[in-house]
Design a protein around this motif. Structure first.
Motif, PDB file in Angstrom:
ATOM      1  N   LYS A   4       0.837  -1.196   0.000  1.00 53.79           N
ATOM      2  CA  LYS A   4       0.000   0.000   0.000  1.00 53.79           C
ATOM      3  C   LYS A   4       0.872   1.246   0.000  1.00 53.79           C
ATOM      4  O   LYS A   4       1.833   1.338   0.742  1.00 53.79           O
ATOM      5  N   GLN A   6       0.634   5.632  -0.068  1.00 59.50           N
ATOM      6  CA  GLN A   6      -0.140   6.858   0.057  1.00 59.50           C
ATOM      7  C   GLN A   6       0.794   8.017  -0.273  1.00 59.50           C
ATOM      8  O   GLN A   6       1.869   8.135   0.321  1.00 59.50           O
ATOM      9  N   TYR A  76      -4.020  13.646  -3.695  1.00 61.34           N
ATOM     10  CA  TYR A  76      -3.709  12.533  -2.795  1.00 61.34           C
ATOM     11  C   TYR A  76      -4.052  11.260  -3.547  1.00 61.34           C
ATOM     12  O   TYR A  76      -5.124  11.163  -4.153  1.00 61.34           O
ATOM     13  N   GLU A  78      -3.782   6.799  -3.289  1.00 65.53           N
ATOM     14  CA  GLU A  78      -3.357   5.590  -2.590  1.00 65.53           C
ATOM     15  C   GLU A  78      -3.527   4.431  -3.552  1.00 65.53           C
ATOM     16  O   GLU A  78      -4.416   4.432  -4.405  1.00 65.53           O
ATOM     17  N   ASN A 103      -7.444   4.803  -5.200  1.00 65.55           N
ATOM     18  CA  ASN A 103      -8.241   5.905  -4.671  1.00 65.55           C
ATOM     19  C   ASN A 103      -7.485   7.207  -4.911  1.00 65.55           C
ATOM     20  O   ASN A 103      -6.263   7.238  -4.798  1.00 65.55           O
TER      21      ASN A 103
END
Length: 154
Positions: A4, A6, A76, A78, A103
């Motif tokens: 993951k 971000q 932003y 992710e 996202n």
């Protein structure tokens, strides 16, 4: 296992969108993230450090990026890190690391350019901009970087 990522950063170029044979859209662009420089206790200056990330968006996210994102916008994202290889024109095997986005949130986007006003005798078209989502934070930009959360350490 967990894969993951971000990131908060600025687009390095306008998104490039392609339509594949099956009709699915794929969007690619670069995203710059910058860690601010600082001064050590002994007076040594540590400069800003900018990293460039290769971003990939598919289907609906690709359509949103195509419509609303431009070079310089702050977003932003992710998603997951993916690495692939390819052979260049000289038959050398090359590797590329990409962020496959699951996202995305638009944080600061460029405003649409001014629309030239039509002559007074014609009806004026109505333009609607998508709603901007703002969120109040309990933190008040404590370090001047514009982010609504504190730095990881002081």
């Amino acid at each position: 296992m967990l894969n993951k990522v971000q990131l908060i950063g600025h687009l390095g170029k306008d998104p490039e969108v392609r339509v594949l044979d099956g009709g699915a859209k794929v969007c690619q662009f670069t995203l710059a993230t910058t860690e601010k420089g600082y001064t050590l206790q002994n007076g040594t200056q540590v400069p800003d450090r900018t990293e460039w990330h290769n971003i990939v968006m598919w289907k609906g996210l690709a359509e949103v990026a195509e419509k609303y994102l431009h070079k310089g916008d702050k977003i932003y994202v992710e998603g997951k890190i993916r690495t692939r290889s390819y052979e260049d024109n000289s038959k050398v095997k090359r590797y590329i690391t990409e962020i496959f986005v699951d996202n995305m949130e638009m944080l600061v986007v460029k405003q649409p350019q001014q629309v030239q006003q039509p002559p007074a005798h014609q009806p004026q078209p109505q333009y609607h901009q998508p709603p901007q989502h703002t969120q109040q934070s309990q933190y008040h930009n404590v370090d001047g970087d514009g982010l609504p959360f504190p730095p990881p350490y002081r």
